[in-house]
Design a protein around this motif. Sequence first.
Motif, PDB file in Angstrom:
ATOM      1  N   TYR A   1      -3.543   5.686   0.005  1.00 44.41           N
ATOM      2  CA  TYR A   1      -2.945   5.722  -1.336  1.00 44.41           C
ATOM      3  C   TYR A   1      -2.497   4.325  -1.773  1.00 44.41           C
ATOM      4  N   ASN A   2      -1.857   3.584  -0.889  1.00 46.23           N
ATOM      5  CA  ASN A   2      -1.353   2.251  -1.228  1.00 46.23           C
ATOM      6  C   ASN A   2      -2.497   1.290  -1.556  1.00 46.23           C
TER       7      ASN A   2
ATOM      8  N   GLU B   1      -3.956   8.645  -6.803  1.00 42.18           N
ATOM      9  CA  GLU B   1      -3.903   9.921  -6.074  1.00 42.18           C
ATOM     10  C   GLU B   1      -5.265  10.621  -6.103  1.00 42.18           C
TER      11      GLU B   1
ATOM     12  N   TYR C   1     -10.464   2.705   5.221  1.00 39.93           N
ATOM     13  CA  TYR C   1     -10.238   1.591   4.292  1.00 39.93           C
ATOM     14  C   TYR C   1     -11.514   1.322   3.496  1.00 39.93           C
TER      15      TYR C   1
ATOM     16  N   GLY D   1       6.460  -0.388  -4.490  1.00 43.06           N
ATOM     17  CA  GLY D   1       6.921  -1.005  -3.245  1.00 43.06           C
ATOM     18  C   GLY D   1       7.452  -2.421  -3.404  1.00 43.06           C
TER      19      GLY D   1
ATOM     20  N   GLN E   1      -2.556   8.870   4.966  1.00 44.84           N
ATOM     21  CA  GLN E   1      -2.501   9.079   3.514  1.00 44.84           C
ATOM     22  C   GLN E   1      -1.790   7.925   2.776  1.00 44.84           C
ATOM     23  N   ASP E   2      -0.728   7.381   3.370  1.00 44.43           N
ATOM     24  CA  ASP E   2      -0.012   6.289   2.698  1.00 44.43           C
ATOM     25  C   ASP E   2      -0.862   5.022   2.667  1.00 44.43           C
ATOM     26  N   MET E   3      -1.581   4.779   3.748  1.00 35.28           N
ATOM     27  CA  MET E   3      -2.460   3.611   3.827  1.00 35.28           C
ATOM     28  C   MET E   3      -3.541   3.699   2.736  1.00 35.28           C
TER      29      MET E   3
ATOM     30  N   GLU F   1      -1.776  -4.667   1.637  1.00 32.82           N
ATOM     31  CA  GLU F   1      -1.810  -3.857   2.870  1.00 32.82           C
ATOM     32  C   GLU F   1      -1.429  -4.685   4.101  1.00 32.82           C
TER      33      GLU F   1
ATOM     34  N   VAL G   1      -5.215  13.220   7.695  1.00 35.26           N
ATOM     35  CA  VAL G   1      -4.678  13.001   6.341  1.00 35.26           C
ATOM     36  C   VAL G   1      -3.231  12.517   6.416  1.00 35.26           C
TER      37      VAL G   1
ATOM     38  N   LEU H   1      -3.889   2.327  -4.887  1.00 33.59           N
ATOM     39  CA  LEU H   1      -2.932   1.971  -5.944  1.00 33.59           C
ATOM     40  C   LEU H   1      -3.008   0.483  -6.275  1.00 33.59           C
TER      41      LEU H   1
ATOM     42  N   ALA I   1      -7.409   8.853  -3.670  1.00 29.70           N
ATOM     43  CA  ALA I   1      -7.024   9.204  -2.294  1.00 29.70           C
ATOM     44  C   ALA I   1      -7.605  10.573  -1.915  1.00 29.70           C
ATOM     45  N   GLN I   2      -7.567  11.515  -2.856  1.00 27.42           N
ATOM     46  CA  GLN I   2      -8.165  12.831  -2.586  1.00 27.42           C
ATOM     47  C   GLN I   2      -9.659  12.695  -2.331  1.00 27.42           C
TER      48      GLN I   2
END
Lengths: 116, 190
Positions: B30-31, B44, B72, B116, B26-28, B149, B22, B34, B47-48
């Motif tokens: 979530y981004n 979020e 992914y 970002g 997690q950033d990969m 990404e 995780v 998003l 992502a969960q």
Amino acid sequence: MKYNHKHMNKDAERWADDALNSLDGMSRATANPFLYTKIVARIEANAGGWENAARLISRPAFALASLAIFLVINIAVIVKGQQKAENELAQKLNSEQMLASEFMNTQNYQLVEIND
Amino acid sequence: MGEQELVELLKSGDEAAFKYMVTSWQDMVYNTALGLVQNEMDAEDVAQDVFVKAWESIEGFKGESKLSTWLYRITVTKSLDFLRSKKRKKRFAYVQSLFGLNDELVVDPPDFVHPGVVSEKKQMSVALFKALNTLPEQQKAAFVLSRIEGLNHKEVSDVMGTTVPAVESLLQRAKLNLRKKLESSYRKDE
């Protein structure tokens, strides 16, 4: 007028280019630092209750087992039905035989009566 | 920790390995979510969902692709599922409102600004994200994976389970459609 139209098209193209390039140099968005805690809480919540039942039902193994049970029940019903039909036929034949033999007895009795 | 070792530990139900997975990705996840759902709270949630799904189905991971590619793939699927369900709910609420069964107003979401994007380009990116929402699913997914990404065409094709030429075609069509949308929205505003 013609110049204005051409000018506007150029502006629109430039604007679209700028918008398409607006992602250049962007960085990755970062997730909530408590994401892991939230995920664990969700997994624990999923561990019981209907979600488990739904997951079980949606498994191919469950579908195969259900199909197998359905087939076994069907075969059992067919076999039992055949046995019942055979028994009924045997019973019918038996009763017909009894009737026939009784009829023969009656005939014999009548013959005896005439002879007397 | 090597990837194979991590997968073995995950398959044995090791919680420390799961935490490692995780925090590493997690950033990969979530981004990507998003970029597709364009809302921080929804991303979020997605992502969960992705990591819960990964935990529950790690047994089925055969190691034919990298763990990140697998994540992914789950992220794209979950995000697109989320958008489909949101669209269905919106349509249902609209139909209900026609029959007077739902008095709540169907409000359009506010403009999305990706955190970002560099500050001087934020305003321009709002128009791009709006146009991105009008693309067909596959074009949108390819564009997000490639431009947000930063994956190369081979990596995008691995995630989407398709070929490199197919990804190139998807990206070309996505850019063409985005340009059309952006130009027409510029003309409308002028």
